[in-house]
Design an enzyme around this catalytic site. Structure first.
Site, PDB file in Angstrom:
ATOM      1  N   SER A 156      44.728  42.530  40.074  1.00  0.00           N
ATOM      2  CA  SER A 156      45.060  41.454  39.145  1.00  0.00           C
ATOM      3  C   SER A 156      44.418  41.681  37.776  1.00  0.00           C
ATOM      4  O   SER A 156      43.334  42.284  37.677  1.00  0.00           O
ATOM      5  CB  SER A 156      44.564  40.124  39.730  1.00  0.00           C
ATOM      6  OG  SER A 156      45.136  39.033  39.053  1.00  0.00           O
ATOM      7  N   PRO A 157      45.068  41.221  36.695  1.00  0.00           N
ATOM      8  CA  PRO A 157      44.439  41.325  35.377  1.00  0.00           C
ATOM      9  C   PRO A 157      43.099  40.607  35.353  1.00  0.00           C
ATOM     10  O   PRO A 157      42.998  39.463  35.803  1.00  0.00           O
ATOM     11  CB  PRO A 157      45.453  40.633  34.454  1.00  0.00           C
ATOM     12  CG  PRO A 157      46.757  40.703  35.177  1.00  0.00           C
ATOM     13  CD  PRO A 157      46.409  40.606  36.632  1.00  0.00           C
ATOM     14  N   GLN A 194      49.297  43.664  30.510  1.00  0.00           N
ATOM     15  CA  GLN A 194      49.556  42.232  30.329  1.00  0.00           C
ATOM     16  C   GLN A 194      49.349  41.899  28.861  1.00  0.00           C
ATOM     17  O   GLN A 194      48.248  42.062  28.333  1.00  0.00           O
ATOM     18  CB  GLN A 194      48.621  41.387  31.190  1.00  0.00           C
ATOM     19  CG  GLN A 194      48.935  39.895  31.136  1.00  0.00           C
ATOM     20  CD  GLN A 194      47.889  39.049  31.841  1.00  0.00           C
ATOM     21  OE1 GLN A 194      46.739  38.973  31.382  1.00  0.00           O
ATOM     22  NE2 GLN A 194      48.262  38.421  32.946  1.00  0.00           N
ATOM     23  N   TYR A 202      46.660  29.836  27.257  1.00  0.00           N
ATOM     24  CA  TYR A 202      46.743  30.678  26.069  1.00  0.00           C
ATOM     25  C   TYR A 202      48.004  30.303  25.281  1.00  0.00           C
ATOM     26  O   TYR A 202      48.707  29.351  25.629  1.00  0.00           O
ATOM     27  CB  TYR A 202      46.687  32.154  26.460  1.00  0.00           C
ATOM     28  CG  TYR A 202      45.373  32.515  27.134  1.00  0.00           C
ATOM     29  CD1 TYR A 202      44.152  32.251  26.504  1.00  0.00           C
ATOM     30  CD2 TYR A 202      45.348  33.075  28.402  1.00  0.00           C
ATOM     31  CE1 TYR A 202      42.947  32.551  27.120  1.00  0.00           C
ATOM     32  CE2 TYR A 202      44.145  33.382  29.029  1.00  0.00           C
ATOM     33  CZ  TYR A 202      42.943  33.109  28.388  1.00  0.00           C
ATOM     34  OH  TYR A 202      41.741  33.399  28.997  1.00  0.00           O
ATOM     35  N   ARG A 204      53.576  35.859  33.827  1.00  0.00           N
ATOM     36  CA  ARG A 204      52.587  35.040  34.534  1.00  0.00           C
ATOM     37  C   ARG A 204      52.658  33.618  34.000  1.00  0.00           C
ATOM     38  O   ARG A 204      52.629  33.406  32.778  1.00  0.00           O
ATOM     39  CB  ARG A 204      51.167  35.593  34.376  1.00  0.00           C
ATOM     40  CG  ARG A 204      50.114  34.684  34.997  1.00  0.00           C
ATOM     41  CD  ARG A 204      48.733  35.295  35.090  1.00  0.00           C
ATOM     42  NE  ARG A 204      48.628  36.168  36.259  1.00  0.00           N
ATOM     43  CZ  ARG A 204      47.463  36.504  36.839  1.00  0.00           C
ATOM     44  NH1 ARG A 204      46.325  36.029  36.365  1.00  0.00           N
ATOM     45  NH2 ARG A 204      47.441  37.317  37.870  1.00  0.00           N
ATOM     46  N   ARG A 243      38.695  39.484  42.317  1.00  0.00           N
ATOM     47  CA  ARG A 243      37.300  39.695  42.699  1.00  0.00           C
ATOM     48  C   ARG A 243      37.120  40.728  43.816  1.00  0.00           C
ATOM     49  O   ARG A 243      36.153  41.492  43.780  1.00  0.00           O
ATOM     50  CB  ARG A 243      36.662  38.362  43.086  1.00  0.00           C
ATOM     51  CG  ARG A 243      36.411  37.448  41.887  1.00  0.00           C
ATOM     52  CD  ARG A 243      35.802  36.115  42.300  1.00  0.00           C
ATOM     53  NE  ARG A 243      35.503  35.271  41.154  1.00  0.00           N
ATOM     54  CZ  ARG A 243      36.371  34.466  40.552  1.00  0.00           C
ATOM     55  NH1 ARG A 243      37.618  34.424  40.996  1.00  0.00           N
ATOM     56  NH2 ARG A 243      36.030  33.734  39.519  1.00  0.00           N
TER      57      ARG A 243
END
Length: 755
Positions: free
Chosen positions: A401-402, A480, A561, A609, A703
């Protein structure tokens, strides 16, 4: 100690018996407004774990229950005339009335005073005359409501109506039966609780219930209609009721469980949906824990605090599983067209308590049948099946994942990024994603964010993509693209996440002039010409990303964002063509998507996303999330990466294992677009379960890949898989088996000498 217990259900009675057994001098009184033989349910299911606790705490009660238990191992799932059976589950049930009789007898034998047909005095009066007051007065607890200021209850209603009924014959398994009627989907949950009886719960969504006319039927007519609808499951036999009424389930959560000498127990404190059979189980376990804490702690206040500390995490975990199960049944219609075995597997794993791994242990034949139907080659776990997006075939279903690293200098990725992304590419994932790469200096989150607004940055990225393609063949690398919007100009994460820079700030721009936090900078609202400029920045960055050799591009429209800020009604207060209705809020993100797609190579996939919920009142709804995903899919998105939250600072997420997956699941089935699930997916067993159930196409893990860059290769080794979907790099092949550890099983002595 004088103890008053409000409510004579299983939890209250068992608490009374335990407290009296452990302290014979205690004066214990149970107040129950109903008669001794009044009960409004039929069967009670208990787990082996709960029974073990009962056996240890009170063997007399356990032995009495044992004599009446009905035990079985199978679960039958019947859908569209096909029955699939999964074994090895292990259930034990008995009649609720019989359970109450056992507890009545035990309480009387110990000297507990049982006051039937006696409403409890006001709780305030009880707390003045008793040392301890236990409120076990159920989901509609008047005690909890009277002390709402102290307990902080949150009660959530849900979308389905259900009714508790019984049949005078025993099912030979836990049975789930689906009925597709002219009014909509209905389901039956049934299980035996005696040699000659079964509990039957009929459930359906509110709109189906109303369309079917159940809102106008009396109790007897409802019973007869349910028996007719599920005549096949019942073998044409009738159903019976016991003051049965249609109701909606309510999830009860309390911030606090005790107040002074008053404490909540069972459904008064918490509820868990009946589809995981935990109501009585949780109440009995509450009683066990409360009695133990009162024995172990020197004061009442310490005991009540310990009780709450011990039980709240356990209950929260059960409630998360129950909510997942509840939502699955609420959205049952989404899954009706799944292949039969996959549908059955999906149902069995709905709560995330049962997984692919432990289902293989319980019933390997059933699980292997699901895998074959899914298309897994022999010996290949679901996560190691390939997946195609446009012209790109991913060798497995794992995505790194980013993750923002905040380690770039002037937007240029350096040696850290080469090692970080290179290591994870060598680690076997099908797709490795960069962090959010910013399209302009003003679009950075922090001074350490990477970018693609210059040719030099693109060349630095080309060094990284080249390494991945040369040294980790078969691994794809994606970029991304994003813009920070109102969440920019902040410190590096480890210096203070979302905190404004102490100096060197740059101006922020957003959909509306709303600061992220009270101490955040107020952004300017982008004008029409500025919107055009930012859109062109995205397109120019995408063209650089293509030249830099990325295999996939993801447009970041999540987490508050810039583009996410247009989508959420909490952050978009515009009154022009880019604000207001969802169609208008979607307009700018779609314009950016189209501009990027126009310059991104046709054969390379593009994903988006989104934040499927803001976890805040007034934010993006589930229905809007589906509409947002559908809009991007119609514009050419090859997959939707479904995240949640981080849109507003005041969010209240429902954290838990795989907690964001239901949003991806719904979008996948309603929009018919591939999805990437993300959010607390931490084990390869979870990945296999989600993929095989059809809830997602790809799983993005963050993680776990920080903890172990070779997470995917280690997952393959631990499952005994050594195929093309998880190839160890040649220099690492000697490490493809788990290293041996020091010996812990030394030789046993040949003989033992007595002293």
């Amino acid at each position: 100690m004088r103890v008053a217990i409000i409510g004579g259900g299983p939890g209250g009675l068992y608490a009374a018996a335990l407290l009296k057994r452990l302290g014979p001098a205690r004066e214990i009184t149970v107040f129950e407004r109903n008669a001794p033989d009044d009960t409004f349910g039929f069967g009670v299911v208990l787990s082996d774990e709960t029974l073990g606790g009962i056996e240890h705490a009170d063997p007399v009660v356990y032995e009495a229950m044992q004599r009446d238990f009905v035990r079985w191992d199978d679960i039958d799932i019947v859908h569209r005339g096909t029955r699939h059976t999964s074994g090895g589950h292990g259930f034990a049930a008995l009649g609720r009335r019989r359970l109450l009789e056992i507890l009545h007898e035990r309480c009387r034998s110990l000297g507990v005073e049982l006051r039937f047909r006696t409403p409890a005095p006001d709780a305030a009066a009880l707390t003045r005359t008793y040392d301890l007051v236990i409120a076990a007065d159920g989901v509609h607890s008047t005690t909890r409501e009277a002390y709402a200021h102290a307990f902080g209850p949150h009660v959530t209603g849900h979308r389905c109506r259900y009714i508790w009924l019984a049949a005078d014959f025993p099912f030979d398994a836990f049975r789930f039966e689906i009925a597709e009627t002219e009014h909509g989907v209905m389901q039956l949950h049934g299980y035996p609780y005696a040699a000659d009886a079964s509990t039957v719960i009929v459930e359906m969504r509110e709109e189906v219930w109303r369309a079917a006319g159940f809102a106008e039927t009396d109790e007897q007519e409802s019973v007869e209609r349910c028996a007719k609808i599920f005549a096949d499951a019942l073998g044409g036999r009738p159903l019976r009721s016991n003051k049965s009424a249609w109701t909606t389930f309510r999830t009860v959560v309390n911030e606090h469980w005790s107040h002074g000498n008053l404490v909540l127990l069972g459904d008064a404190a918490h509820t868990a949906h009946f589809s995981i059979g935990s109501g009585t189980k949780l109440a009995v376990e509450d009683a066990l824990a409360l009695a133990a804490c009162l024995e172990e702690r020197p004061t009442l206040q310490e005991a009540l605090a310990a009780y709450e500390t011990e039980r709240k995490p356990v209950v929260a975990s059960t409630q998360r599983a129950a909510r997942a199960s509840l939502r699955w049944f609420e959205n049952l219609g989404l899954y009706l067209d799944q292949p039969p075995r996959q549908f059955a597997f999906n149902l069995l794993t709905r709560s995330r308590r049962v997984t692919h791994g432990n289902l293989r242990l319980r019933d390997a034949r059933f699980t292997e049948g699901v895998e074959r139907e899914f298309g897994c080659p022999p010996g290949t776990p679901p996560m190691f099946t390939p997946f195609r997006l446009r012209g790109l075939t991913l060798r497995n279903r794992v995505v790194v994942s980013p993750m923002d690293m905040y380690s770039a200098v002037d937007g240029v990725p350096g040696d850290f990024h080469l090692v970080h992304l290179g290591a994870r590419a060598l680690g076997g994932a099908g797709l490795v994603m960069t962090e959010m790469v910013c399209v302009s200096p003003e679009g950075r989150i922090t001074p350490g964010c990477a970018g693609l607004w210059t040719t030099g940055q693109a060349e630095a990225w080309r060094r990284i993509t080249g390494f991945v393609h040369r040294q980790a063949p078969g691994t794809a690398i994606g970029v991304q693209l994003g813009h920070s919007g109102r969440k920019g100009s902040t410190r590096l994460m480890w210096e203070g996440m979302d905190e404004p820079l102490p100096e060197g700030n740059w101006p922020l721009a957003a959909a509306s002039p709303l600061p992220y936090r009270p101490d955040s900078q107020v952004p300017r609202q982008l004008s029409r010409s500025q919107l055009t400029d930012v859109r062109e920045q995205f397109a120019a960055s995408a063209a650089r990303a293509a030249r830099a050799g990325f295999d996939l591009l993801e447009l970041h429209c999540a987490h508050g964002y810039l583009l996410s800020g247009f989508l959420s009604p909490l952050t978009n207060h515009r009154t022009d063509a880019y604000g207001g209705s969802l169609d208008k809020r979607l307009r700018y993100p779609l314009e950016v998507f189209d501009a990027v797609r126009a310059v991104w190579p046709e054969e390379r996939p593009m994903t988006v996303r989104i934040s499927a919920t803001d976890w805040a009142e007034g934010g993006t709804t589930d229905e809007e999330a589906v509409a947002i995903a559908r809009a991007f899919a119609e514009h050419g998105a090859d997959a939707i990466d479904v995240s949640t939250g981080q849109v507003v600072a005041e969010e209240r997420p429902e954290f838990g294992r795989s907690y964001q997956t239901p949003f991806a699941d719904r979008i996948r089935h309603e929009v018919d677009v591939p999805v990437i699930a993300v959010g607390a997916i931490s084990s390869w067993d979870d990945v296999n379960s989600l993929i095989l159930a059809g809830r997602t196409d790809l799983c993005a893990l963050a993680r776990p890949h920080l903890y172990d860059p070779h997470w995917t290769l280690h997952a393959a080794a631990e499952q005994g898989y050594a195929g093309e979907a998880a190839v160890w790099p040649a220099p690492y092949r000697a490490g493809s088996r788990r290293p041996r550890t020091g010996r812990t099983d030394g030789p046993k002595p040949r003989l033992t000498l007595g002293g």
